[in-house]
Design a protein around this motif. Structure first.
Motif, mmCIF file in Angstrom:
data_model
loop_
_atom_site.group_PDB
_atom_site.id
_atom_site.type_symbol
_atom_site.label_atom_id
_atom_site.label_comp_id
_atom_site.label_asym_id
_atom_site.label_seq_id
_atom_site.Cartn_x
_atom_site.Cartn_y
_atom_site.Cartn_z
ATOM 1 N N LYS A 147 1.169 -1.008 -0.095
ATOM 2 C CA LYS A 147 0.426 -0.169 -0.133
ATOM 3 C C LYS A 147 1.051 1.207 -0.195
ATOM 4 C CE LYS A 147 -4.019 -2.242 2.278
ATOM 5 N NZ LYS A 147 -4.749 -1.838 3.353
ATOM 6 N N GLY A 148 1.816 0.986 0.301
ATOM 7 C CA GLY A 148 2.805 1.849 -0.103
ATOM 8 C C GLY A 148 2.949 3.169 1.354
ATOM 9 N N GLN A 149 2.376 2.492 2.493
ATOM 10 C CA GLN A 149 2.546 3.148 3.489
ATOM 11 C C GLN A 149 4.511 3.041 3.957
ATOM 12 O OE1 GLN A 149 0.777 0.563 6.073
ATOM 13 N NE2 GLN A 149 -1.167 1.197 5.360
ATOM 14 N N HIS A 150 5.186 2.828 3.940
ATOM 15 C CA HIS A 150 6.431 3.220 4.010
ATOM 16 C C HIS A 150 7.079 3.860 3.205
ATOM 17 C CE1 HIS A 150 6.545 0.719 0.073
ATOM 18 N NE2 HIS A 150 7.838 1.264 0.172
ATOM 19 N N PHE A 151 6.347 5.090 2.339
ATOM 20 C CA PHE A 151 6.481 6.849 1.433
ATOM 21 C C PHE A 151 5.662 7.345 2.326
ATOM 22 C CE2 PHE A 151 7.215 3.448 -1.347
ATOM 23 C CZ PHE A 151 8.872 3.750 -2.113
#
Length: 105
Positions: free
Chosen positions: A37-41
């Protein structure tokens, strides 16, 4: 506040850290970071790790962001005879250009 681990269990390096903690009975709070989900961005996660990678270990105001260091820090939680703190680890281990820990002589 106790030990917090920011992980995505779909990631093999994160699973290694998770399994190590469970196997050694190290108490921690799991903070899931969903990579797909791209939460690390997100901006919030970038405050923890500007490189925007998992795993991340947070112990109070002390944060580690590379898997070998996370495992080493958790080893010190499992066995108090291990060296403690970032300064102790820097004295004990050097770093190579490949970003892998190397024993300093």
């Amino acid at each position: 506040m106790g030990l917090e681990l920011y992980l995505d269990l779909l990631s093999q390096p994160c699973r290694a850290v998770y399994i190590f903690a469970k196997k050694n009975g190290i108490p921690f709070e799991l903070r899931t970071v969903e990579l797909l989900k791209g939460q690390h961005f997100s901006a919030d996660f970038a405050q923890l790790n500007p490189l925007k990678k998992v795993p991340v270990l947070k112990d109070g105001d002390f944060t580690l962001t590379e898997r070998p260091w996370v495992l080493a820090a958790k080893s010190s939680k499992a066995d108090p005879s291990w060296l403690h703190g970032a300064s102790a680890w820097r004295r004990q281990w050097g770093r190579s250009s490949s970003r892998r820990p190397m024993r300093s002589s």
